[in-house]
Write a protein that holds these residues in place. Structure first.
Motif, PDB file in Angstrom:
ATOM      1  N   GLY A 244       0.804  -1.219   0.000  1.00  0.00           N
ATOM      2  CA  GLY A 244       0.000   0.000   0.000  1.00  0.00           C
ATOM      3  C   GLY A 244       0.835   1.266   0.000  1.00  0.00           C
ATOM      4  N   MET A 245       2.167   1.122   0.135  1.00  0.00           N
ATOM      5  CA  MET A 245       3.074   2.271   0.153  1.00  0.00           C
ATOM      6  C   MET A 245       3.842   2.393  -1.164  1.00  0.00           C
ATOM      7  SD  MET A 245       4.500   1.493   3.991  1.00  0.00           S
ATOM      8  CE  MET A 245       5.560   2.910   4.186  1.00  0.00           C
ATOM      9  N   LYS A 246       3.396   1.683  -2.206  1.00  0.00           N
ATOM     10  CA  LYS A 246       4.182   1.648  -3.446  1.00  0.00           C
ATOM     11  C   LYS A 246       4.286   3.016  -4.113  1.00  0.00           C
ATOM     12  CE  LYS A 246       0.213  -0.120  -6.119  1.00  0.00           C
ATOM     13  NZ  LYS A 246      -0.260  -1.278  -6.933  1.00  0.00           N
ATOM     14  N   LYS A 247       3.250   3.835  -4.000  1.00  0.00           N
ATOM     15  CA  LYS A 247       3.331   5.178  -4.566  1.00  0.00           C
ATOM     16  C   LYS A 247       4.390   5.989  -3.851  1.00  0.00           C
ATOM     17  CE  LYS A 247       2.258   8.680  -7.126  1.00  0.00           C
ATOM     18  NZ  LYS A 247       2.623   8.693  -8.564  1.00  0.00           N
ATOM     19  N   GLN A 248       4.452   5.872  -2.534  1.00  0.00           N
ATOM     20  CA  GLN A 248       5.474   6.577  -1.764  1.00  0.00           C
ATOM     21  C   GLN A 248       6.866   6.099  -2.175  1.00  0.00           C
ATOM     22  OE1 GLN A 248       5.046   6.173   2.475  1.00  0.00           O
ATOM     23  NE2 GLN A 248       6.793   7.477   2.944  1.00  0.00           N
ATOM     24  N   ALA A 249       7.008   4.810  -2.429  1.00  0.00           N
ATOM     25  CA  ALA A 249       8.293   4.277  -2.879  1.00  0.00           C
ATOM     26  C   ALA A 249       8.697   4.898  -4.205  1.00  0.00           C
ATOM     27  CB  ALA A 249       8.218   2.752  -3.013  1.00  0.00           C
ATOM     28  N   GLN A 250       7.756   4.957  -5.129  1.00  0.00           N
ATOM     29  CA  GLN A 250       8.043   5.521  -6.454  1.00  0.00           C
ATOM     30  C   GLN A 250       8.481   6.978  -6.345  1.00  0.00           C
ATOM     31  OE1 GLN A 250       4.620   5.749  -8.995  1.00  0.00           O
ATOM     32  NE2 GLN A 250       5.789   6.253 -10.815  1.00  0.00           N
ATOM     33  N   VAL A 251       7.777   7.748  -5.526  1.00  0.00           N
ATOM     34  CA  VAL A 251       8.102   9.164  -5.367  1.00  0.00           C
ATOM     35  C   VAL A 251       9.500   9.332  -4.780  1.00  0.00           C
ATOM     36  CG1 VAL A 251       7.507  11.279  -4.114  1.00  0.00           C
ATOM     37  CG2 VAL A 251       5.716   9.925  -5.207  1.00  0.00           C
ATOM     38  N   MET A 252       9.837   8.544  -3.757  1.00  0.00           N
ATOM     39  CA  MET A 252      11.145   8.669  -3.126  1.00  0.00           C
ATOM     40  C   MET A 252      12.267   8.261  -4.074  1.00  0.00           C
ATOM     41  SD  MET A 252      10.731   7.638   0.902  1.00  0.00           S
ATOM     42  CE  MET A 252      10.127   5.969   0.613  1.00  0.00           C
ATOM     43  N   VAL A 253      12.095   7.148  -4.780  1.00  0.00           N
ATOM     44  CA  VAL A 253      13.120   6.682  -5.715  1.00  0.00           C
ATOM     45  C   VAL A 253      13.345   7.717  -6.820  1.00  0.00           C
ATOM     46  CG1 VAL A 253      13.625   4.955  -7.499  1.00  0.00           C
ATOM     47  CG2 VAL A 253      12.812   4.223  -5.249  1.00  0.00           C
TER      48      VAL A 253
END
Length: 234
Positions: free
Chosen positions: A40-49
């Motif tokens: 559920g945090m995959k969008k946050q991962a994408q933004v950080m990367v």
């Protein structure tokens, strides 16, 4: 997916080991919940990367990268110490109390002349001659942050003791800082260090068995800039 589940499993297993209130069935259930939670945090991962990729900072110049990562961690309640070991872009971020102390590390610097448009399979720089993330150092710390945040939230809910610590590999391409961290005692109270790096497989190694003994040498040359530790003739 494999990387995150492995890291989560190791991190969480370290905190539940020896705590009698968490039995095998409960542990398995919590690990499954962790996997769902981090999905559920995959969008946050994408933004950080993508954000760390956009900074594209060379060794000892990772100011925006460090500012960005520590800002996220402070908002999540981590205690941040900057300028670790006398290095301006180095930091540690800790949360929790007591044992075990488990540290997550990954490199954050990039390499010269590696500016590249994302998702393009041939050399196509965003800015000709500029540095860029040609070795995936934009991904490691964001994934470490996700693992730490997911485990932190379950530890809070389950009242588990232990300390999470995050730290960046500053100037890894220049062999710049890890020995200084050790000499400064950054890992003195740490029980386990989990360090991640991108690769061409999902191999896991323990201790120094897969490491190199390296020295930092400056060369003057004309030619193509390449991350060529495995092919120095390039």
């Amino acid at each position: 997916m494999i990387h995150k589940l492995f890291l989560l499993s190791l991190l969480f297993a370290g905190f539940v080991a020896g705590q009698q209130k968490v039995g095998p069935e409960k542990e398995a259930s919590l690990k499954a919940e962790l996997a769902t939670r981090i999905d559920g945090m995959k969008k946050q991962a994408q933004v950080m990367v993508d954000s760390v990729f956009s900074f594209g900072e060379l060794g000892f110049q990772e100011f925006e990268t460090s500012k960005y990562l520590t800002g996220i961690l402070e908002k999540e309640g981590f205690r941040v110490e900057r300028g670790v070991a006398g290095i301006p872009t180095a930091f540690t971020a800790t949360w929790g109390q007591g044992k075990p102390v488990i540290a997550l590390g990954s490199d954050i610097d990039d390499i010269p002349q590696a500016s590249q448009k994302p998702g393009v399979a041939y050399h196509d720089p965003m800015i000709e001659g500029a540095p860029g993330h040609g070795e995936g150092h934009n991904s490691g710390m964001p994934l470490n942050l996700l693992a730490a945040l997911a485990v932190k939230r379950l530890m809070e809910r389950e009242h588990l003791s232990g300390t999470i610590m995050l730290w960046p590999g500053v100037a890894e391409e220049d062999l710049g800082t890890k020995a200084y961290y050790v000499r400064a005692g950054v890992f003195r109270d740490v029980d386990v260090v989990l360090f991640c790096h991108v690769g061409d497989n999902f191999r896991v190694s323990i201790g120094p068995t897969a490491s190199n003994g390296l020295v930092s040498i400056e060369y003057n040359f004309k030619g193509e800039s390449a991350h060529a530790a495995g092919a120095p003739w390039r």
